[in-house]
Design an enzyme around this catalytic site. Structure first.
Site, PDB file in Angstrom:
ATOM      1  N   ASP A  33      58.046  74.360  31.538  1.00  0.00           N
ATOM      2  CA  ASP A  33      58.442  73.762  30.035  1.00  0.00           C
ATOM      3  C   ASP A  33      57.063  73.410  29.531  1.00  0.00           C
ATOM      4  O   ASP A  33      57.350  72.918  28.317  1.00  0.00           O
ATOM      5  CB  ASP A  33      58.975  72.997  30.235  1.00  0.00           C
ATOM      6  N   GLU A  34      56.225  73.932  29.350  1.00  0.00           N
ATOM      7  CA  GLU A  34      54.638  74.059  28.341  1.00  0.00           C
ATOM      8  C   GLU A  34      54.431  75.160  28.382  1.00  0.00           C
ATOM      9  O   GLU A  34      54.087  76.107  28.689  1.00  0.00           O
ATOM     10  CB  GLU A  34      54.268  73.368  27.980  1.00  0.00           C
ATOM     11  N   ASP A  67      55.927  71.429  23.809  1.00  0.00           N
ATOM     12  CA  ASP A  67      56.569  71.560  25.609  1.00  0.00           C
ATOM     13  C   ASP A  67      57.579  71.156  25.474  1.00  0.00           C
ATOM     14  O   ASP A  67      58.416  70.438  24.266  1.00  0.00           O
ATOM     15  CB  ASP A  67      55.733  70.223  26.386  1.00  0.00           C
TER      16      ASP A  67
END
Ligand code: DCP
Ligand code: MG
Ligand code: MG
Length: 376
Positions: free
Chosen positions: A117-118, A17
């Site tokens: 974002d992960e 992340d």
């Protein structure tokens, strides 16, 4: 002879992340704001400060600023500080995200992006199930992302997605947390139930009435009691989650409808050579993604975002699908030439896209079926 039960291979799964993602992208774009509180906002436009905070860097978080709070409240918390408030630029974050996801994808046996974002990586094979190897790999991934995209991330490593996700949140920013199978119970049990995916405010309240605040307490609760309160499906899920049991595989989400890349030019231009220089690089990235997923395309589009943020595009669709990079580049060139001859817009951002995607194997099956049946 005794029967040998099939042994389920122990897995090693990571969740990567990115740290304070939108705000970190802004710091990368403008390093002079580093060290100051940076708050990225979604302005609703009703009044100057109406809207919500999308995210904030860790300097701003020290003042209590976080995702979801009103912008006016964030301003209040930072009123005597030299803070930076910026509007969200989703397209830019998407560009950065796409590049990082490409890096992450290359480090996993399988890969699953779960948000901007992960992403989860299953690394069991490449680490031969060895945790020390997995830790080294996590370090390598962090270095790779930092060197190539100048962003820090936090990684959780565990025997499944559930544990990896919680582990990634334990140490942030720039963290690395490894949980071995034998450590799962002691790792999870002191944590508040809220850390488990699927436990929101409402569930937290309900569990509290059952005397349950921590994951350990949840684990000790009779599963039948949980099923009475939450129903069979959810009750069983909570029970398993509290024990760190999760068999969900790491797998790429369903096939994309299109694959695209967009990039910001150094300066606004109508120079075909400059545009193509960037566009061809994007073609290579898109092509490599298609190759990895075994996809073929039938349509090609180009995009131009002008200085006034207006978006312009041109497309071409072929009769037959192809995976050929040269065809892709050639079509992109034709489309940009066409665009420049028809418009007087200066390009600020340029993009390329392929759509009408099919799996290569699907296509082969169709061809075989076609020829197979036409012979009879
Ligand atoms: N985001 C948002 N609104 C929210 C939560 C998140 O717009 N309520 C956006 C901004 C974040 C991005 O999604 O940068 C990623 O979300 P994360 O939960 O991963 O949060 P961050 O990356 O910002 O911070 P962290 O360092 O805690 O991961
Ligand atoms: Mg994040
Ligand atoms: Mg996230």
């Amino acid at each position: 002879m005794c029967e040998v039960a099939p042994i389920l291979q122990a897995r090693i799964v990571m969740l990567v992340d990115l740290d304070y993602f939108y705000a970190q992208c802004e710091e990368r774009r403008n390093p002079s704001i580093k060290g100051k509180p940076v708050v990225v906002c979604v302005y609703s436009g009703r009044t100057e400060d109406s809207g919500a905070v999308s995210t904030a860097n860790y300097v701003a978080r020290k003042y209590g600023v976080k995702s979801g709070i009103p912008i006016s409240l964030a301003k209040q918390k930072l009123k005597d500080v030299d803070a930076v408030f910026l509007p969200v630029d989703k397209e830019f974050y998407r560009e950065v995200s796409d590049k990082i996801m490409e890096i992450l994808r290359s480090h996993g046996d399988s890969f699953e992006q779960v948000g901007i974002d992960e992403a989860y990586l299953d690394v069991t094979q490449r680490t031969k199930g060895n945790h020390q190897e997995a830790e080294k790999l996590a370090e390598t991934i962090k270095d790779d992302v930092l060197t190539r995209q100048q962003l820090t991330c936090s990684i959780g490593v565990g025997p499944n997605k559930l544990v990896a996700k919680i582990a990634a949140d334990i140490q942030k920013p720039d963290g690395l947390t490894l949980v071995r199978p034998e450590e799962v119970e002691s790792f999870l049990s002191p944590l508040p139930v809220r850390r488990l995916v699927g436990v929101g405010k409402k569930t937290e309240k309900k569990l509290e009435t059952l005397g349950v605040r921590t994951v350990g307490q949840l684990a000790r609760l009779d599963v039948q009691r949980l099923i009475e309160v939450f129903g069979r499906k959810l009750g069983t899920y909570f029970h398993n989650a509290s024990l760190g049991i999760d068999d969900e595989p790491v797998q790429e989400r369903s096939e994309p409808e299109s694959v695209s890349r967009i990039s910001t030019l150094k300066e606004d231009t109508r120079d075909l050579a400059v545009i193509l220089d960037e566009a061809y690089r994007l073609c290579d990235e898109v092509h490599s993604r298609l190759f990895q997923q075994g996809l073929v395309y039938r349509s090609v589009s180009i995009y131009v975002v002008a200085g006034d943020l207006s978006v312009h595009s041109r497309s071409k669709t072929f009769e037959n699908p192809t995976s050929d990079l040269e065809t892709f580049r050639k079509t992109v060139k034709e489309l940009y030439e066409k665009f420049l001859s028809e418009s007087d817009v200066e390009a600020r951002r340029v993009g390329v896209k392929v759509s009408n995607l099919t799996k290569k194997e699907e296509l082969q099956k169709q061809i075989t079926n076609f020829f197979g049946s036409s012979r009879h």
